[in-house]
Design a protein around this motif. Structure first.
Motif, PDB file in Angstrom:
ATOM      1  N   SER A  19      76.995  29.594  18.991  1.00 45.45           N
ATOM      2  CA  SER A  19      76.989  29.566  20.452  1.00 45.45           C
ATOM      3  C   SER A  19      77.186  30.950  21.049  1.00 45.45           C
ATOM      4  N   GLU A  20      77.731  31.893  20.266  1.00 41.24           N
ATOM      5  CA  GLU A  20      77.981  33.236  20.798  1.00 41.24           C
ATOM      6  C   GLU A  20      78.246  34.213  19.660  1.00 41.24           C
ATOM      7  N   ILE A  21      78.123  35.510  19.995  1.00 41.82           N
ATOM      8  CA  ILE A  21      78.388  36.555  19.021  1.00 41.82           C
ATOM      9  C   ILE A  21      78.811  37.828  19.763  1.00 41.82           C
ATOM     10  N   ASN A  22      79.806  38.495  19.228  1.00 41.70           N
ATOM     11  CA  ASN A  22      80.163  39.818  19.738  1.00 41.70           C
ATOM     12  C   ASN A  22      79.064  40.803  19.385  1.00 41.70           C
ATOM     13  N   PRO A  23      78.790  41.807  20.188  1.00 44.57           N
ATOM     14  CA  PRO A  23      79.483  42.195  21.425  1.00 44.57           C
ATOM     15  C   PRO A  23      78.836  41.605  22.683  1.00 44.57           C
ATOM     16  N   PHE A  24      77.900  40.689  22.511  1.00 44.35           N
ATOM     17  CA  PHE A  24      77.140  40.187  23.659  1.00 44.35           C
ATOM     18  C   PHE A  24      77.931  39.191  24.502  1.00 44.35           C
ATOM     19  N   LEU A  25      78.747  38.371  23.839  1.00 44.98           N
ATOM     20  CA  LEU A  25      79.543  37.365  24.537  1.00 44.98           C
ATOM     21  C   LEU A  25      80.678  36.941  23.624  1.00 44.98           C
ATOM     22  N   GLN A  26      81.882  36.810  24.201  1.00 48.02           N
ATOM     23  CA  GLN A  26      83.018  36.307  23.424  1.00 48.02           C
ATOM     24  C   GLN A  26      83.897  35.460  24.316  1.00 48.02           C
ATOM     25  N   THR A  27      83.861  34.151  24.091  1.00 41.42           N
ATOM     26  CA  THR A  27      84.757  33.240  24.805  1.00 41.42           C
ATOM     27  C   THR A  27      85.642  32.470  23.834  1.00 41.42           C
ATOM     28  N   THR A  28      85.262  32.423  22.551  1.00 40.77           N
ATOM     29  CA  THR A  28      86.052  31.727  21.531  1.00 40.77           C
ATOM     30  C   THR A  28      86.023  32.549  20.246  1.00 40.77           C
ATOM     31  N   GLU A  29      86.730  32.050  19.228  1.00 39.21           N
ATOM     32  CA  GLU A  29      86.783  32.733  17.937  1.00 39.21           C
ATOM     33  C   GLU A  29      85.419  32.774  17.236  1.00 39.21           C
ATOM     34  N   VAL A  30      84.499  31.917  17.662  1.00 38.73           N
ATOM     35  CA  VAL A  30      83.170  31.886  17.047  1.00 38.73           C
ATOM     36  C   VAL A  30      82.508  33.265  17.103  1.00 38.73           C
ATOM     37  N   ALA A  31      82.653  33.938  18.234  1.00 42.73           N
ATOM     38  CA  ALA A  31      81.932  35.192  18.475  1.00 42.73           C
ATOM     39  C   ALA A  31      82.282  36.265  17.461  1.00 42.73           C
ATOM     40  N   GLU A  32      83.548  36.423  17.163  1.00 41.38           N
ATOM     41  CA  GLU A  32      83.965  37.466  16.231  1.00 41.38           C
ATOM     42  C   GLU A  32      83.631  37.082  14.796  1.00 41.38           C
TER      43      GLU A  32
ATOM     44  N   ILE B  63      61.811  30.807  25.746  1.00 35.82           N
ATOM     45  CA  ILE B  63      61.677  32.264  25.780  1.00 35.82           C
ATOM     46  C   ILE B  63      62.595  32.854  24.712  1.00 35.82           C
ATOM     47  N   ILE B  64      62.072  33.774  23.922  1.00 38.41           N
ATOM     48  CA  ILE B  64      62.865  34.416  22.873  1.00 38.41           C
ATOM     49  C   ILE B  64      63.068  35.884  23.229  1.00 38.41           C
ATOM     50  N   LYS B  65      64.315  36.297  23.171  1.00 36.07           N
ATOM     51  CA  LYS B  65      64.653  37.693  23.399  1.00 36.07           C
ATOM     52  C   LYS B  65      65.383  38.235  22.176  1.00 36.07           C
ATOM     53  N   VAL B  66      65.447  39.549  22.072  1.00 36.69           N
ATOM     54  CA  VAL B  66      66.068  40.156  20.905  1.00 36.69           C
ATOM     55  C   VAL B  66      66.838  41.390  21.332  1.00 36.69           C
ATOM     56  N   ALA B  67      67.885  41.687  20.592  1.00 34.88           N
ATOM     57  CA  ALA B  67      68.649  42.916  20.799  1.00 34.88           C
ATOM     58  C   ALA B  67      69.304  43.287  19.476  1.00 34.88           C
ATOM     59  N   SER B  68      69.668  44.545  19.351  1.00 36.66           N
ATOM     60  CA  SER B  68      70.337  45.026  18.149  1.00 36.66           C
ATOM     61  C   SER B  68      71.833  45.141  18.387  1.00 36.66           C
ATOM     62  N   ILE B  69      72.598  44.842  17.357  1.00 34.44           N
ATOM     63  CA  ILE B  69      74.044  45.044  17.427  1.00 34.44           C
ATOM     64  C   ILE B  69      74.329  46.529  17.232  1.00 34.44           C
ATOM     65  N   PRO B  70      75.031  47.160  18.160  1.00 35.42           N
ATOM     66  CA  PRO B  70      75.340  48.588  18.004  1.00 35.42           C
ATOM     67  C   PRO B  70      76.100  48.856  16.701  1.00 35.42           C
ATOM     68  N   ASN B  71      75.730  49.944  16.053  1.00 30.99           N
ATOM     69  CA  ASN B  71      76.398  50.391  14.827  1.00 30.99           C
ATOM     70  C   ASN B  71      76.245  49.407  13.665  1.00 30.99           C
ATOM     71  N   ALA B  72      75.227  48.575  13.725  1.00 29.54           N
ATOM     72  CA  ALA B  72      74.951  47.659  12.610  1.00 29.54           C
ATOM     73  C   ALA B  72      73.444  47.476  12.514  1.00 29.54           C
ATOM     74  N   LYS B  73      72.966  47.281  11.324  1.00 35.00           N
ATOM     75  CA  LYS B  73      71.529  47.084  11.131  1.00 35.00           C
ATOM     76  C   LYS B  73      71.195  45.603  11.235  1.00 35.00           C
ATOM     77  N   LEU B  74      71.586  45.025  12.356  1.00 29.91           N
ATOM     78  CA  LEU B  74      71.378  43.598  12.584  1.00 29.91           C
ATOM     79  C   LEU B  74      70.742  43.371  13.934  1.00 29.91           C
ATOM     80  N   GLN B  75      69.764  42.477  13.956  1.00 31.91           N
ATOM     81  CA  GLN B  75      69.171  42.039  15.210  1.00 31.91           C
ATOM     82  C   GLN B  75      69.648  40.627  15.519  1.00 31.91           C
ATOM     83  N   VAL B  76      69.771  40.339  16.803  1.00 29.08           N
ATOM     84  CA  VAL B  76      70.135  39.004  17.256  1.00 29.08           C
ATOM     85  C   VAL B  76      69.006  38.466  18.122  1.00 29.08           C
ATOM     86  N   TYR B  77      68.546  37.256  17.795  1.00 27.23           N
ATOM     87  CA  TYR B  77      67.532  36.588  18.606  1.00 27.23           C
ATOM     88  C   TYR B  77      68.233  35.635  19.580  1.00 27.23           C
ATOM     89  N   PHE B  78      67.780  35.635  20.821  1.00 31.08           N
ATOM     90  CA  PHE B  78      68.385  34.823  21.870  1.00 31.08           C
ATOM     91  C   PHE B  78      67.407  33.745  22.336  1.00 31.08           C
TER      92      PHE B  78
END
Length: 270
Positions: free
Chosen positions: A11-24, A78-93
């Motif tokens: 449901s969420e991932i840091n650093p884009f959104l953090q409302t629960t422990e799931v994100a971290e 609609i699919i969007k994408v962004a990269s996690i800063p300082n990591a070689k990971l992309q996140v699809y939204f």
């Protein structure tokens, strides 16, 4: 095993959104597995609290344009994408104007639970599977996190069971103590239905509440994980019930939790 492919859905991932422990959790685990040689994809909803400009989200036109059915309606994906800063990971939204553009997650500013959170979950789960199909990327493990992802193990075991992208995928469902008291409408079962699903397969969801979603996710997942030992009464009861039917694990978020998940993935893919 170095080429094991893991799809993380949450449901969420840091650093884009953090409302629960799931994100971290979903921030740490995929990077650790990638550093151990695994191939990673991450999909989350594009909730309206996520600042697209600040986080440099952009649309992936080749993946967008599908219509996802929710009950009798079809909504554009609609699919969007962004990269996690300082990591070689992309996140699809996963995005849709009707479901994800409001400036909140599951509750509005008055702490009212959104009446259409069931539809948002259905749209998200179906959208994830269709996006991965379009990517042409066949995961070995689909790791689902929290109640919003709980329909994915069901869909992989039914509608998508013969799809070449998912036919060999194993599912992991990590349960978090993010319960809600809302009860959805009587039309929930009809909205969840897809091809190759019989109504009796959705018996656990007939309660139309948090417990129903969690029970369904547990029922169809290959492995069930409790995110921490100390959880609330509702979740403890659910885990006690499910332990009579299948094995589940508690993987403590300690210095060894990355090794524990790595070993779990290896055991499942075997």
């Amino acid at each position: 095993m170095s080429k094991c492919k893991i799809l993380y859905v949450a449901s969420e991932i840091n650093p884009f959104l953090q409302t629960t422990e799931v994100a971290e959790f979903v921030r740490q685990l995929p990077q650790a597995m990638q550093e151990r040689g695994m191939e990673i994809r991450i999909l989350v909803p594009r909730f309206g609290l996520i600042n697209e400009r600040k986080n440099r989200l952009h649309e992936v036109v080749r993946l967008s344009g599908i219509n996802i059915s929710v009950g009798d309606e079809e909504k554009p994906l609609i699919i969007k994408v962004a990269s996690i800063p300082n990591a070689k990971l992309q996140v699809y939204f996963i995005d849709n104007e009707d479901y994800f553009h409001r400036k909140s997650v599951f509750f509005d500013k008055q702490k009212n639970f959104h009446e259409d959170n069931d539809e948002r979950a259905i749209f998200f789960c179906k959208g994830v599977l269709e996006t991965v199909k379009k990517l042409g990327w066949a995961p070995d493990i689909v790791h689902c996190n929290d109640w919003m992802t709980s329909l994915i193990p069901l869909y992989i075991n039914t509608t998508y069971k013969n799809d070449p992208i998912f036919k060999n995928a194993k599912t992991v469902f990590t349960v978090y103590d993010n319960s809600f008291e809302h009860k959805f409408g009587s039309d929930l079962i009809g909205k969840v239905m897809m091809m190759d699903i019989e109504e009796n397969m959705l018996d656990n969801l007939k309660s139309a509440d948090f417990e129903g979603f969690i029970r369904l996710g547990m029922e169809y997942a290959d492995a069930v994980i409790k995110s921490k030992e100390d959880t609330g009464e509702v979740l403890n009861k659910l885990m006690l019930d499910i332990s009579k039917e299948k094995k589940f694990d508690t993987i403590e978020n300690d210095e060894n939790f990355l090794d524990s998940y790595y070993n779990l993935y290896n055991d499942l893919v075997g």
